[in-house]
Motif scaffolding. Structure first.
Motif, short mmCIF file in Angstrom:
data_model
loop_
_atom_site.label_atom_id
_atom_site.label_comp_id
_atom_site.label_asym_id
_atom_site.label_seq_id
_atom_site.Cartn_x
_atom_site.Cartn_y
_atom_site.Cartn_z
N VAL A 155 1.06 -6.20 -9.59
CA VAL A 155 1.14 -6.20 -8.13
C VAL A 155 1.14 -4.78 -7.59
N GLN A 156 1.85 -3.88 -8.25
CA GLN A 156 1.81 -2.48 -7.83
C GLN A 156 0.37 -1.94 -7.83
N MET A 157 -0.39 -2.32 -8.87
CA MET A 157 -1.77 -1.83 -9.00
C MET A 157 -2.68 -2.38 -7.90
N ALA A 158 -2.26 -3.45 -7.25
CA ALA A 158 -3.07 -4.04 -6.18
C ALA A 158 -2.48 -3.77 -4.80
N THR A 159 -1.45 -2.93 -4.74
CA THR A 159 -0.80 -2.68 -3.46
C THR A 159 -0.47 -1.19 -3.29
N ILE A 160 0.73 -0.79 -3.71
CA ILE A 160 1.19 0.56 -3.40
C ILE A 160 0.36 1.63 -4.11
N ASN A 161 -0.06 1.36 -5.35
CA ASN A 161 -0.87 2.37 -6.05
C ASN A 161 -2.16 2.64 -5.29
N THR A 162 -2.78 1.58 -4.80
CA THR A 162 -4.03 1.73 -4.06
C THR A 162 -3.78 2.46 -2.74
N ALA A 163 -2.70 2.10 -2.05
CA ALA A 163 -2.37 2.79 -0.80
C ALA A 163 -2.13 4.27 -1.04
#
Length: 604
Positions: free
Chosen positions: A319-327
């Motif tokens: 989920v981090q890789m599809a949310t905050i990391n991308t942001a």
């Protein structure tokens, strides 16, 4: 970077948010008793409330003090909530539908924002085509953040496109609302060689304080990769092996792990992060290209998350890789990517962290999808006439157009010649150069369908130049018929593959007559046709209708004996002259390891 994609900019609502957080003013919405996927600390917190005002998150905790008489209360007991999913690299046009229809398809699957490189439409219609697509998607809640196409054409001098983009155009586009960076810099040879054109585009982007996205498709991870990253390129989705992912992350580059329709690299790349030995903050999940039938049947970023967990990646890390990391990759984590105070209230409600079934989606605090269906309507978008009349093939196409003349100096022994051919493989956009022996009759080289060798032709279709590239392909497995497509990355010229000249001519002329698309022909009959009149690469239909037509095309391929799944996908990448090894454009065969034109037949 200023984010123009929230309901209100933060500076307009700071006082309201502070008041709501302290109970001095009621929230607009309160989500109660959720299981919060906290991407900041990589943990799941039970029994968490979220208070929302002005489209932003005001408070996270126990929010009874934020509830007023007019507050909408959403009971999320038993549900996980996560930040809205962000696709860090996608070409909307590969869904074969317009941008508004794409939004209608992906938002119910939890995608609230995309970082979108519209280089497909730009290669056909130029930056005005990009503007039109932006107008289409802006009618929807999806946050469609544009990265201006950097490589139009993809490899200058090796193909003909409908437009060209350079440093001046890039600089202008950086002033547009909705543009957040530069699209994938496929011209890494130009970056490494220090060309004015490539570095001028980087300079125009960096001077505007925006993000440069990358495309480094070779396994070299020493001097070249260091030089590429040092030039300002922030991320790359073209890793083929886990070692490349690690090399990029170790150098501070965001490694985008791809799982789409054409490129399904995630299972090979997951090994870079599943062990837990390295921090995953520089890993992102992306789709790159998703076909309509997979959007309809399997989903979008939720599908990628399911695959990530299947590959052994921890669900919260995924989920981090599809949310905050991308942001963070796009320097927008102050606005997007987490459920924390002040951020945009983009929230996905999930049944679990394994199947990632999405039950509800909120964007800017408004429910935009429930139980897999959008709560917003998207009317058909009226594309201008110039956008749906893009087929300009100069010469009449006849069976004789598919004659492959023996090049001068080619060696012929016993009526046969040794020829370079392009080999495709199932589930891959990569190609290999192979040598095949083909018959020569009356000075022309013949196809050999019995041994899986077909003719391949690319007709320039943007400016009526009359340029035609010809070659041979292997791997499709058909022994009769022909296929044609104007979805032919990245120039999107008219591409025809077939076992006999008459069927190839019928397939080509069918697409010329309907304004572009994809067709399968056999024995003088059109078995399946998908019309794509918008720039010759997108349909005017719904994604569900497009999905049905893709299935019909695949069934027609099967009738011809093709065993490759989704064969139009590998076919569409044969003309892409920025990926190894051998490719075919309207200017001829291109050796994409040396970036030189290659002779069709082996000379004496």
């Amino acid at each position: 970077m200023i984010n123009a994609f929230c309901k209100k900019p933060l500076w307009e609502c700071t006082r309201t948010l502070a008041d709501v957080a302290q109970g001095r003013r009621p929230a607009d919405v309160v989500v109660k008793s959720a299981r919060l996927v906290n991407v900041c600390t990589a943990e799941v917190q039970d029994g968490v409330d979220v208070a929302i005002a002005e489209g932003r998150i005001a408070y996270v905790g126990q929010a009874n003090h934020c509830v007023g008489s007019a507050t909408q209360v959403i009971d999320a007991e038993g549900c996980y909530i996560a930040p809205g999913f962000l696709d860090g690299h996608v070409h909307v046009e590969s869904s074969l539908v317009g941008a508004g229809e794409f939004a209608r398809a992906v938002v119910p699957h939890g995608t609230t924002g995309i970082y979108w490189d519209p280089h497909e439409v730009c290669n056909v219609l130029g930056l005005e085509g990009v503007r039109i697509m932006m107008q289409d998607v802006q009618r929807t809640p999806l946050k469609a953040m544009v990265t201006t196409p950097s490589c139009v054409p993809a490899v200058p001098g090796f193909e003909d496109t409908g437009a060209a983009v350079g440093p001046a155009e890039i600089a202008d586009s950086m002033t547009w609302d909705g543009v957040v960076g530069l699209g994938e810099m496929m011209n890494f040879p130009g970056i490494l060689a220090g060309t004015d054109h490539a570095h001028g585009e980087l300079a125009a982007t960096l001077a505007a304080d925006k993000v440069v996205t990358g495309h480094y498709s070779i396994p070299e991870t020493d001097q070249g990769l260091n030089a590429y990253i040092a030039s300002g390129v922030r991320c790359c989705h073209e890793s083929a092996h886990a070692e490349e992912v690690l090399a990029k992350m170790r150098l501070g580059m965001y490694a985008q792990l791809r799982f789409g329709s054409a490129g399904r690299d995630l299972p090979q790349l997951a090994a870079a992060v599943v062990s837990g030995a390295v921090d995953t903050r520089f890993a992102c999940l992306v789709t790159d290209d998703v076909h309509p039938h997979e959007l309809v049947e399997d989903g979008h970023m939720d599908r990628v998350l399911r695959e990530a967990v299947r590959c052994g990646i921890d669900p919260v890390a995924a989920v981090q890789m599809a949310t905050i990391n991308t942001a963070q990759c796009f320097q927008m984590d102050h606005e997007l990517g987490s459920i924390t105070p002040g951020k945009c209230a983009d929230i996905v409600f999930l049944d679990d962290l394994y199947d990632f079934r999405v039950s509800r989606v909120m964007i800017d605090g408004t429910v935009v999808a429930e139980e897999g269906a959008p709560t917003f309507q998207v009317a058909p978008f009226a594309y201008p006439e110039w956008a749906v009349r893009s087929m300009h093939v100069r010469d009449k196409v006849t069976p004789a157009s598919f004659t492959v003349e023996l090049p001068k100096g080619a060696s012929v022994r016993g009526g046969r010649a040794i020829v370079r051919a392009i080999e495709v493989a199932p589930g891959s956009i990569g190609t290999k150069e192979v040598r095949v022996e083909l018959a020569v009759r009356h000075g022309s080289i013949q196809a050999d369908p019995a041994h899986d060798v077909l003719k391949a032709f690319v007709f320039e279709r943007h400016r009526a130049t009359g340029r035609i590239g010809c070659g041979f392909v292997q791997g499709f497995g058909i022994q009769r018929g022909a296929m044609a497509s104007t979805v032919a990355h990245d120039a999107h010229n008219l591409f025809v593959v077939g076992a006999n000249d008459a069927d190839m001519a019928l397939a080509a002329n069918t697409l010329i007559a309907c304004g572009g698309g994809q067709a399968v022909v056999a024995d003088g009959e059109v078995l399946a046709l998908m019309k794509l009149p918008i720039a010759g690469i997108m349909a005017e239909e719904t994604v569900e209708e497009a999905s049905c037509e893709v299935h019909a095309l695949e069934q027609a391929w099967e009738e011809l004996g093709c065993a490759i799944p989704a064969p139009f996908m590998p076919m569409a990448f044969i003309p892409l002259a920025c990926l190894p090894e051998l490719r075919l454009t309207d200017r001829g065969l291109v050796d994409c390891t040396t970036f030189q034109f290659a002779q069709l037949a082996i000379e004496e």
